[in-house]
Design a protein around this motif. Structure first.
Motif, PDB file in Angstrom:
ATOM      1  N   PRO A   1       0.996  -0.991  -0.070  1.00 22.28           N
ATOM      2  CA  PRO A   1       0.068   0.319  -0.103  1.00 22.28           C
ATOM      3  C   PRO A   1       0.978   1.630   0.001  1.00 22.28           C
ATOM      4  N   GLY A   2       1.323   1.495  -1.435  1.00 19.61           N
ATOM      5  CA  GLY A   2       1.994   2.580  -1.757  1.00 19.61           C
ATOM      6  C   GLY A   2       1.523   4.272  -2.070  1.00 19.61           C
ATOM      7  N   THR A   3       1.993   5.209  -1.641  1.00 16.18           N
ATOM      8  CA  THR A   3       1.625   6.688  -2.023  1.00 16.18           C
ATOM      9  C   THR A   3       0.865   6.396  -3.446  1.00 16.18           C
ATOM     10  N   ALA A   4       1.356   5.804  -4.344  1.00 14.25           N
ATOM     11  CA  ALA A   4       0.936   5.841  -6.101  1.00 14.25           C
ATOM     12  C   ALA A   4      -0.210   5.050  -6.115  1.00 14.25           C
ATOM     13  N   VAL A   5       0.254   4.045  -5.118  1.00 18.35           N
ATOM     14  CA  VAL A   5      -0.990   2.776  -5.323  1.00 18.35           C
ATOM     15  C   VAL A   5      -2.368   3.565  -4.616  1.00 18.35           C
ATOM     16  N   ALA A   6      -2.025   4.044  -3.405  1.00 22.71           N
ATOM     17  CA  ALA A   6      -3.284   4.983  -2.764  1.00 22.71           C
ATOM     18  C   ALA A   6      -4.092   6.031  -3.895  1.00 22.71           C
ATOM     19  N   ASP A   7      -3.366   6.865  -4.394  1.00 21.79           N
ATOM     20  CA  ASP A   7      -3.568   7.384  -5.698  1.00 21.79           C
ATOM     21  C   ASP A   7      -4.623   7.073  -6.857  1.00 21.79           C
ATOM     22  N   ALA A   8      -3.990   5.673  -7.357  1.00 25.70           N
ATOM     23  CA  ALA A   8      -4.500   4.986  -8.101  1.00 25.70           C
ATOM     24  C   ALA A   8      -5.669   4.488  -8.950  1.00 25.70           C
ATOM     25  N   LEU A   9      -6.118   4.283  -6.867  1.00 23.68           N
ATOM     26  CA  LEU A   9      -7.473   2.890  -7.019  1.00 23.68           C
ATOM     27  C   LEU A   9      -8.152   4.279  -6.107  1.00 23.68           C
ATOM     28  N   GLY A  10      -7.886   5.625  -5.921  1.00 19.03           N
ATOM     29  CA  GLY A  10      -8.954   6.652  -5.070  1.00 19.03           C
ATOM     30  C   GLY A  10      -9.224   6.681  -6.887  1.00 19.03           C
ATOM     31  N   TRP A  11      -8.093   6.753  -7.806  1.00 14.92           N
ATOM     32  CA  TRP A  11      -9.064   7.638  -9.498  1.00 14.92           C
ATOM     33  C   TRP A  11      -9.443   6.178  -9.909  1.00 14.92           C
ATOM     34  N   ALA A  12      -9.478   5.234  -9.629  1.00 10.87           N
ATOM     35  CA  ALA A  12     -10.175   3.879 -10.826  1.00 10.87           C
ATOM     36  C   ALA A  12     -11.320   4.110 -10.135  1.00 10.87           C
ATOM     37  N   LEU A  13     -11.619   4.318  -8.870  1.00 11.03           N
ATOM     38  CA  LEU A  13     -13.000   3.758  -7.990  1.00 11.03           C
ATOM     39  C   LEU A  13     -13.465   5.361  -7.864  1.00 11.03           C
ATOM     40  N   HIS A  14     -13.637   6.724  -8.561  1.00 14.02           N
ATOM     41  CA  HIS A  14     -14.340   7.807  -9.145  1.00 14.02           C
ATOM     42  C   HIS A  14     -14.534   7.678  -9.931  1.00 14.02           C
ATOM     43  N   ARG A  15     -13.553   6.733 -11.154  1.00 21.25           N
ATOM     44  CA  ARG A  15     -14.313   6.463 -12.434  1.00 21.25           C
ATOM     45  C   ARG A  15     -15.377   5.084 -12.604  1.00 21.25           C
ATOM     46  N   ASN A  16     -14.802   4.428 -11.745  1.00 23.03           N
ATOM     47  CA  ASN A  16     -16.482   3.584 -11.629  1.00 23.03           C
ATOM     48  C   ASN A  16     -17.659   4.325 -10.565  1.00 23.03           C
ATOM     49  N   GLY A  17     -17.334   5.594 -10.204  1.00 26.74           N
ATOM     50  CA  GLY A  17     -18.878   5.865  -9.644  1.00 26.74           C
ATOM     51  C   GLY A  17     -18.868   5.478  -8.458  1.00 26.74           C
ATOM     52  N   GLU A  18     -17.518   5.387  -7.550  1.00 22.69           N
ATOM     53  CA  GLU A  18     -17.572   4.802  -6.370  1.00 22.69           C
ATOM     54  C   GLU A  18     -16.893   6.198  -5.780  1.00 22.69           C
TER      55      GLU A  18
END
Length: 495
Positions: free
Chosen positions: A373-390
């Motif tokens: 769980p590094g910072t880059a993964v946190a950012d990418a997961l947050g953006w993917a959730l946004h793109r998925n409507g979450e």
């Protein structure tokens, strides 16, 4: 009979005068001759012959610094020939494995180089299983190159258990802790490294930590010092490329271009600098040059990251078919890297979130977050959730990537953009405006696709009303701290 021999009267003085005249002439002659000799140019000793490419690469590999590709090829050939007749030389097996790691990193040929590296390093351990810190460190470097940070931490810690004074292992541990999001451990490891050693390589590793802590000026100064103290063109080019990265991240295009080009002049195989040059030329609006530079970088170092950047540049130009060609290349390169054991789940998640299946991106990145769980993964997961409507859950991860309390001290324009867009979707106008403005202030050229979206979103938000934001509106959702529900605390770093 009087003798015919001439007698000399001391009182006469003739013979002594002749002797004095002869003596004076001799002294003057010697002085003139000596002066003439002093005026002749002294013959300088011939310069020492430059070390052979294999020897140069050996010095670099054992010191943990970048090596030139021709030297790496020579070193690998020399070690392989030596080991055919000396198969019990554990150190040579370790050197060979580490050289293969560096060659794979420089050429992006993970499928070929990394399995060979692993075989050589494990053979070194088989030949000498006890006290072989060199092979353990090589396995840590291999794991970092594959983005397997848990394994890298295990191997590096094992190497240091054998030899706490082995300074070249500490950078591998810094890389591993950073990938795992263990920022406190990263800081402690850097402190130990700085106690043990100084020099160009140590300054460069310190710069990585400074950058992640948001200390860009300190990072740039450390890298400039490292470049000035580098012992080979390949090493100097590697540090200059990273100076260029820092300059681009803060939006200084001209300085970034200058450092990238200097790096390529020093080491024509410095493809990361060539990709950085392409990125910068695109930001300067010099599109044709940018496209050519990307193609040149991809031809010799076909990293999927470069294919993604080139595809997005094509897409920003309205060249959808050309973009799809690059996206197909990205998928091919990811499959090839996977054959070499590389974990490209982060890159695939980022790609799928913007150009493919957002739901698949979320699945990939959730698994990656649980593992490292590094910072880059946190950012990418947050953006993917946004793109998925979450978006509600997305904000928690975006906050973790940008909040200094949770390790997000790095000043990243893409991270700030992602957070601002998520907040805008949640109707949080004030923080959305703040983070979108911050993204453009950090680097107004961070992405050919996302910068126009940031500007458009800011126009839609309009000017903030007079009187400032309502009380409490700058926090997370409904006063939430913004910490992800499944956040992990490796080493207490995310506390």
């Amino acid at each position: 009979m009087e003798s015919q021999q001439e007698t000399h009267d001391p009182a006469d003085g003739r013979r002594p005068r002749v002797g004095r005249r002869f003596l004076l002439t001799s002294v003057v002659g010697c002085a003139v001759l000596g002066g003439g000799l002093m005026l002749l140019p002294r013959e300088s000793p011939p310069p020492a012959p430059a070390p052979a490419p294999g020897a140069q690469a050996l010095t670099a590999v054992t010191a943990g610094v970048p090596a030139a590709l021709p030297g790496l090829a020579a070193l690998i050939g020399e070690r392989e020939a030596h080991l055919r007749t000396h198969p019990k030389d554990a150190r040579s097996w370790a050197v060979l494995g580490t050289a293969y790691v560096e060659q794979g990193r420089r050429t992006a040929d993970a499928a070929s180089c990394y399995p060979r590296a692993e075989r050589a390093l494990r053979t070194s351990l088989k030949v000498r299983g006890r006290g072989n810190a060199e092979a353990l460190e090589g396995l840590a470097a291999l794991a970092n190159a594959r983005r397997d940070f848990p394994a890298a931490r295990t191997w590096a810690e094992a190497a240091l258990k054998l030899d706490r004074g082995r300074w070249t292992t500490y950078p591998q541990l810094i890389d591993a802790y950073t990938g795992l999001g263990d920022y406190k451990a990263t800081g402690r490891t850097l402190d130990k490294l700085l106690e043990l050693r100084s020099g160009a390589a140590v300054r460069a590793w310190a710069a990585t930590v400074y950058r992640d802590r948001g200390r860009r000026e300190d990072a740039a100064a450390a890298l400039s010092d490292a470049a000035a103290a580098a012992r080979s063109p390949a090493e100097q080019a590697a540090w200059l490329e990273r100076v260029g990265q820092l300059a681009f991240e803060r939006g200084d295009r001209e300085e970034a271009l200058r450092h990238f080009r200097a790096a390529v002049r020093l080491d024509p195989d410095q493809r990361a600098a060539q990709a950085g040059e392409a990125r910068t030329l695109a930001a300067l609006g010099r599109t044709t040059e940018a496209l050519n530079a990307y193609r040149a970088a991809l031809a010799r170092q076909p990293l999927p990251q470069y294919a993604l950047e080139l595809g997005e540049l094509y897409e920003s130009l309205g060249l959808g078919q050309a973009a799809r060609v690059q996206y197909d290349l990205l998928r091919e390169r990811v499959l090839s890297s996977a054959a070499g054991g590389v974990d490209d789940e982060l890159l695939l998640g980022q790609f799928e979130a913007d150009h493919g299946d957002a739901r698949a991106a979320v699945r990939r990145l959730r698994a990656e977050w649980l593992r490292q769980p590094g910072t880059a993964v946190a950012d990418a997961l947050g953006w993917a959730l946004h793109r998925n409507g979450e978006d509600t859950e997305a904000l928690k991860f975006a906050t973790a990537a940008t909040d200094k309390v949770h390790g997000g001290a790095v000043r990243s324009a893409p991270y700030a953009f992602h957070r601002g867009m998520i907040e805008r979707e949640l109707g949080m106008s004030w923080p959305a405006r703040r983070h979108l403005e911050e993204a453009l202030r950090i680097n107004p050229y961070f992405s050919p696709l996302q910068v126009p979206l940031a500007r458009e979103a800011l126009r839609a938000l309009g000017e903030p009303p007079a009187g400032g934001p309502p009380s409490g509106v700058e926090g997370g959702v409904d006063g939430d701290s913004g910490e992800p529900d499944d956040a992990r605390e490796p080493g207490g770093s995310r506390s």
